[in-house]
Design a protein around this motif. Structure first.
Motif, PDB file in Angstrom:
ATOM      1  N   TRP A  82       0.859  -1.181   0.000  1.00 53.95           N
ATOM      2  CA  TRP A  82       0.000   0.000   0.000  1.00 53.95           C
ATOM      3  C   TRP A  82       0.896   1.232   0.000  1.00 53.95           C
ATOM      4  CZ3 TRP A  82      -5.380  -1.269   1.484  1.00 53.95           C
ATOM      5  CH2 TRP A  82      -6.273  -0.226   1.176  1.00 53.95           C
ATOM      6  N   GLY A  83       1.166   1.746  -1.184  1.00 52.31           N
ATOM      7  CA  GLY A  83       2.088   2.867  -1.295  1.00 52.31           C
ATOM      8  C   GLY A  83       3.501   2.428  -0.957  1.00 52.31           C
ATOM      9  N   GLU A  84       4.089   3.081   0.038  1.00 50.55           N
ATOM     10  CA  GLU A  84       5.455   2.778   0.434  1.00 50.55           C
ATOM     11  C   GLU A  84       5.536   1.716   1.519  1.00 50.55           C
ATOM     12  OE1 GLU A  84       8.116   3.976  -1.098  1.00 50.55           O
ATOM     13  OE2 GLU A  84       6.759   5.029  -2.471  1.00 50.55           O
ATOM     14  N   GLU A  85       4.408   1.280   2.020  1.00 56.88           N
ATOM     15  CA  GLU A  85       4.420   0.293   3.098  1.00 56.88           C
ATOM     16  C   GLU A  85       3.639  -0.957   2.723  1.00 56.88           C
ATOM     17  OE1 GLU A  85       2.250   1.283   6.653  1.00 56.88           O
ATOM     18  OE2 GLU A  85       0.977   2.722   5.593  1.00 56.88           O
ATOM     19  N   GLU A  86       3.875  -2.000   3.487  1.00 53.64           N
ATOM     20  CA  GLU A  86       3.154  -3.255   3.298  1.00 53.64           C
ATOM     21  C   GLU A  86       2.228  -3.467   4.476  1.00 53.64           C
ATOM     22  OE1 GLU A  86       4.651  -7.312   1.560  1.00 53.64           O
ATOM     23  OE2 GLU A  86       4.957  -7.367   3.736  1.00 53.64           O
ATOM     24  N   LYS A  87       0.935  -3.615   4.174  1.00 50.93           N
ATOM     25  CA  LYS A  87      -0.048  -3.845   5.220  1.00 50.93           C
ATOM     26  C   LYS A  87      -0.430  -5.314   5.253  1.00 50.93           C
ATOM     27  CE  LYS A  87      -2.239   0.738   5.231  1.00 50.93           C
ATOM     28  NZ  LYS A  87      -3.529   1.465   5.153  1.00 50.93           N
ATOM     29  N   LEU A  88      -0.681  -5.813   6.462  1.00 51.44           N
ATOM     30  CA  LEU A  88      -1.168  -7.176   6.621  1.00 51.44           C
ATOM     31  C   LEU A  88      -2.672  -7.109   6.868  1.00 51.44           C
ATOM     32  CD1 LEU A  88       1.621  -8.721   8.905  1.00 51.44           C
ATOM     33  CD2 LEU A  88       1.356  -8.967   6.431  1.00 51.44           C
ATOM     34  N   LEU A  89      -3.441  -7.612   5.912  1.00 52.49           N
ATOM     35  CA  LEU A  89      -4.893  -7.545   5.998  1.00 52.49           C
ATOM     36  C   LEU A  89      -5.478  -8.918   6.319  1.00 52.49           C
ATOM     37  CD1 LEU A  89      -5.765  -5.313   2.899  1.00 52.49           C
ATOM     38  CD2 LEU A  89      -5.392  -4.597   5.260  1.00 52.49           C
ATOM     39  N   TYR A  90      -6.359  -8.942   7.299  1.00 48.14           N
ATOM     40  CA  TYR A  90      -7.101 -10.172   7.574  1.00 48.14           C
ATOM     41  C   TYR A  90      -8.191 -10.331   6.505  1.00 48.14           C
ATOM     42  CZ  TYR A  90      -4.845 -10.312  12.141  1.00 48.14           C
ATOM     43  OH  TYR A  90      -3.910 -10.389  13.152  1.00 48.14           O
ATOM     44  N   PRO A  91      -8.635 -11.554   6.243  1.00 49.86           N
ATOM     45  CA  PRO A  91      -9.684 -11.746   5.237  1.00 49.86           C
ATOM     46  C   PRO A  91     -10.925 -10.899   5.508  1.00 49.86           C
ATOM     47  CG  PRO A  91      -8.707 -13.849   5.827  1.00 49.86           C
ATOM     48  CD  PRO A  91      -8.120 -12.839   6.763  1.00 49.86           C
ATOM     49  N   GLU A  92     -11.268 -10.728   6.799  1.00 50.65           N
ATOM     50  CA  GLU A  92     -12.420  -9.903   7.150  1.00 50.65           C
ATOM     51  C   GLU A  92     -12.221  -8.453   6.700  1.00 50.65           C
ATOM     52  OE1 GLU A  92     -11.883 -12.692  10.743  1.00 50.65           O
ATOM     53  OE2 GLU A  92     -10.746 -11.955   9.032  1.00 50.65           O
ATOM     54  N   VAL A 124     -24.128 -16.078   3.237  1.00 53.53           N
ATOM     55  CA  VAL A 124     -22.918 -16.899   3.298  1.00 53.53           C
ATOM     56  C   VAL A 124     -23.250 -18.291   2.789  1.00 53.53           C
ATOM     57  CG1 VAL A 124     -21.965 -15.625   5.262  1.00 53.53           C
ATOM     58  CG2 VAL A 124     -23.381 -17.651   5.669  1.00 53.53           C
ATOM     59  N   PRO A 125     -22.234 -19.057   2.369  1.00 56.68           N
ATOM     60  CA  PRO A 125     -22.486 -20.449   1.964  1.00 56.68           C
ATOM     61  C   PRO A 125     -23.139 -21.243   3.095  1.00 56.68           C
ATOM     62  CG  PRO A 125     -20.296 -19.767   1.287  1.00 56.68           C
ATOM     63  CD  PRO A 125     -20.821 -18.677   2.158  1.00 56.68           C
ATOM     64  N   ALA A 126     -24.017 -22.156   2.734  1.00 55.12           N
ATOM     65  CA  ALA A 126     -24.695 -22.963   3.741  1.00 55.12           C
ATOM     66  C   ALA A 126     -23.714 -23.825   4.529  1.00 55.12           C
ATOM     67  CB  ALA A 126     -25.748 -23.843   3.073  1.00 55.12           C
ATOM     68  N   SER A 127     -22.545 -24.096   3.952  1.00 53.69           N
ATOM     69  CA  SER A 127     -21.556 -24.941   4.619  1.00 53.69           C
ATOM     70  C   SER A 127     -20.716 -24.178   5.635  1.00 53.69           C
ATOM     71  CB  SER A 127     -20.621 -25.562   3.563  1.00 53.69           C
ATOM     72  OG  SER A 127     -19.977 -24.542   2.810  1.00 53.69           O
ATOM     73  N   PHE A 128     -20.890 -22.870   5.743  1.00 48.91           N
ATOM     74  CA  PHE A 128     -20.102 -22.080   6.699  1.00 48.91           C
ATOM     75  C   PHE A 128     -20.398 -22.515   8.130  1.00 48.91           C
ATOM     76  CE2 PHE A 128     -18.369 -17.762   5.067  1.00 48.91           C
ATOM     77  CZ  PHE A 128     -17.597 -18.436   4.143  1.00 48.91           C
ATOM     78  N   ASN A 129     -19.332 -22.621   8.937  1.00 50.10           N
ATOM     79  CA  ASN A 129     -19.510 -22.916  10.357  1.00 50.10           C
ATOM     80  C   ASN A 129     -19.682 -21.609  11.128  1.00 50.10           C
ATOM     81  OD1 ASN A 129     -16.906 -21.826  10.722  1.00 50.10           O
ATOM     82  ND2 ASN A 129     -15.941 -23.835  10.504  1.00 50.10           N
ATOM     83  N   ASP A 130     -19.797 -21.719  12.464  1.00 47.81           N
ATOM     84  CA  ASP A 130     -20.053 -20.537  13.283  1.00 47.81           C
ATOM     85  C   ASP A 130     -18.931 -19.512  13.180  1.00 47.81           C
ATOM     86  OD1 ASP A 130     -22.437 -21.610  14.105  1.00 47.81           O
ATOM     87  OD2 ASP A 130     -21.664 -22.390  16.007  1.00 47.81           O
ATOM     88  N   ALA A 131     -17.681 -19.977  13.151  1.00 47.71           N
ATOM     89  CA  ALA A 131     -16.543 -19.056  13.076  1.00 47.71           C
ATOM     90  C   ALA A 131     -16.547 -18.291  11.752  1.00 47.71           C
ATOM     91  CB  ALA A 131     -15.237 -19.829  13.237  1.00 47.71           C
ATOM     92  N   GLN A 132     -16.886 -18.976  10.674  1.00 48.79           N
ATOM     93  CA  GLN A 132     -16.920 -18.323   9.361  1.00 48.79           C
ATOM     94  C   GLN A 132     -18.059 -17.320   9.271  1.00 48.79           C
ATOM     95  OE1 GLN A 132     -16.909 -22.227   7.405  1.00 48.79           O
ATOM     96  NE2 GLN A 132     -15.148 -21.567   6.196  1.00 48.79           N
ATOM     97  N   ARG A 133     -19.200 -17.665   9.866  1.00 49.48           N
ATOM     98  CA  ARG A 133     -20.336 -16.741   9.874  1.00 49.48           C
ATOM     99  C   ARG A 133     -20.024 -15.495  10.701  1.00 49.48           C
ATOM    100  NH1 ARG A 133     -25.126 -19.402   8.096  1.00 49.48           N
ATOM    101  NH2 ARG A 133     -24.631 -21.553   7.548  1.00 49.48           N
ATOM    102  N   GLN A 134     -19.344 -15.693  11.819  1.00 50.58           N
ATOM    103  CA  GLN A 134     -18.973 -14.551  12.655  1.00 50.58           C
ATOM    104  C   GLN A 134     -17.978 -13.661  11.921  1.00 50.58           C
ATOM    105  OE1 GLN A 134     -20.269 -13.642  15.746  1.00 50.58           O
ATOM    106  NE2 GLN A 134     -19.147 -11.780  15.222  1.00 50.58           N
ATOM    107  N   ALA A 135     -17.065 -14.275  11.171  1.00 45.72           N
ATOM    108  CA  ALA A 135     -16.090 -13.494  10.408  1.00 45.72           C
ATOM    109  C   ALA A 135     -16.792 -12.630   9.359  1.00 45.72           C
ATOM    110  CB  ALA A 135     -15.075 -14.424   9.740  1.00 45.72           C
ATOM    111  N   ALA A 136     -17.824 -13.188   8.712  1.00 41.21           N
ATOM    112  CA  ALA A 136     -18.582 -12.412   7.730  1.00 41.21           C
ATOM    113  C   ALA A 136     -19.317 -11.259   8.405  1.00 41.21           C
ATOM    114  CB  ALA A 136     -19.574 -13.318   7.000  1.00 41.21           C
ATOM    115  N   LYS A 137     -19.865 -11.532   9.570  1.00 37.38           N
ATOM    116  CA  LYS A 137     -20.559 -10.476  10.321  1.00 37.38           C
ATOM    117  C   LYS A 137     -19.581  -9.385  10.748  1.00 37.38           C
ATOM    118  CE  LYS A 137     -23.823  -9.845  14.131  1.00 37.38           C
ATOM    119  NZ  LYS A 137     -24.589 -10.524  15.212  1.00 37.38           N
ATOM    120  N   ASP A 138     -18.378  -9.788  11.171  1.00 39.55           N
ATOM    121  CA  ASP A 138     -17.351  -8.812  11.556  1.00 39.55           C
ATOM    122  C   ASP A 138     -16.977  -7.926  10.368  1.00 39.55           C
ATOM    123  OD1 ASP A 138     -17.346  -9.871  14.091  1.00 39.55           O
ATOM    124  OD2 ASP A 138     -15.548 -11.100  13.787  1.00 39.55           O
ATOM    125  N   ALA A 139     -16.891  -8.527   9.179  1.00 41.95           N
ATOM    126  CA  ALA A 139     -16.554  -7.752   7.979  1.00 41.95           C
ATOM    127  C   ALA A 139     -17.611  -6.692   7.710  1.00 41.95           C
ATOM    128  CB  ALA A 139     -16.419  -8.687   6.778  1.00 41.95           C
TER     129      ALA A 139
END
Length: 297
Positions: A82-92, A124-139
């Protein structure tokens, strides 16, 4: 309901981002940026809510051209220049950037001043577990939405098709929902406008992008036969152009029995042209089709 158009005048926004000259590009702007594939982040839904040591994660990462590394608490993170620096982005965070672009589109069309009041129902995909659903909600929350609910994509498809409106008596429906990264098969019972999920199965490793990949490999093999001294895999921009042409051909084959994949001056002045029939395409994606049938059973 009204489907809004984005800044490019389209009703669909590809789920990808890129950064060019320090500027964030989302969707089609990222795809057409001219950046090499390793600088365009896509398919992050496959990474949502999954730990670094999650089963099959290594196999999924093998198909992604961009870097993914292990971050804090065994989470997968994506380094982005990102410009002159490198950012670490979580999937969310990557998904939030895409959702924020959609939110900006809403504001532009509605003129809403209180953007914090914009509610959102995320699918979200029907196969998503609770952690994946929470990650989508966090996003969604990171993007500034008031996330009202998380629902399964097949249920969303049933609502969009109006299956809850045309029959008063109980009826059953089987929905096959293939997205870019995943495929879901759901059996629903619909009565008095209420959906009840009887059974669902899904795969987060079979989607439209995988179909594109099979067609791309077919074209790469033909190009290698025609130009044995040219390594197209080492030419990221040319590879991306061919990939987009394959995606367009895939869409055409949904209603035509054949399509032509053409890219002028693909690399070193070489044009590329390939005719593909629907029957041949179905042979190429037989594994994905069989997986979909397996899910349905």
């Amino acid at each position: 309901a009204t489907v809004l158009v984005n800044g490019q005048g389209n009703r669909e926004t590809p789920c990808c981002i890129a950064v060019k000259d320090g500027q964030l590009l989302v969707g089609e702007a990222a795809q057409t940026s001219g950046l090499p594939p390793e600088d365009i982040v896509f398919g992050v839904k496959r990474l949502l809510g999954r730990k670094w040591n999650s089963p099959d994660l290594a196999e999924d990462l093998r198909h992604l051209p961009f870097r993914v590394v292990e971050g804090k608490n065994q989470q997968a993170v994506i380094p982005v220049r990102w410009g002159e620096e490198e950012k670490l982005l979580y999937p969310e965070e990557v998904l939030a950037l895409i959702l924020r672009e959609l939110k900006n589109t809403i504001v532009e069309h509605t003129g809403l001043a209180d953007t914090k009041s914009i509610g959102a129902v995320l699918t979200v995909p029907a196969s998503f577990n609770d952690a994946q659903r929470q990650a989508a909600k966090d996003a969604g929350a990171i993007a500034g939405f008031n996330v009202l609910r998380i629902i399964n994509e097949p249920t969303s498809a049933a609502i969009a098709l109006g299956l809850d409106k045309y029959h008063e008596s109980e009826r059953n429906a089987v929905l096959v929902d293939m997205g870019g990264c995943s495929t879901d098969v759901t059996v629903l019972t619909i009565e008095d406008g209420i959906f009840e999920i009887k059974s669902t199965a899904g795969s987060a490793r079979h989607g439209g992008e995988d179909l594109d990949g099979r067609l791309l490999e077919y074209c790469l093999a033909q190009f290698s036969r025609e130009h044995p001294g040219v390594d197209l895999r080492a030419r990221p921009r040319a590879l991306r152009r061919l990939q987009k042409a394959c995606e367009r051909a895939k869409c055409r084959l949904s209603h035509d029995i054949q399509a032509v994949i053409e890219v002028d001056s693909l690399v070193e002045g070489h044009d590329f042209s390939c005719q593909i029939t629907r029957a041949r395409f179905e042979e190429l994606i037989r594994e994905q089709l069989e997986e979909t049938l397996r899910l349905a059973k």
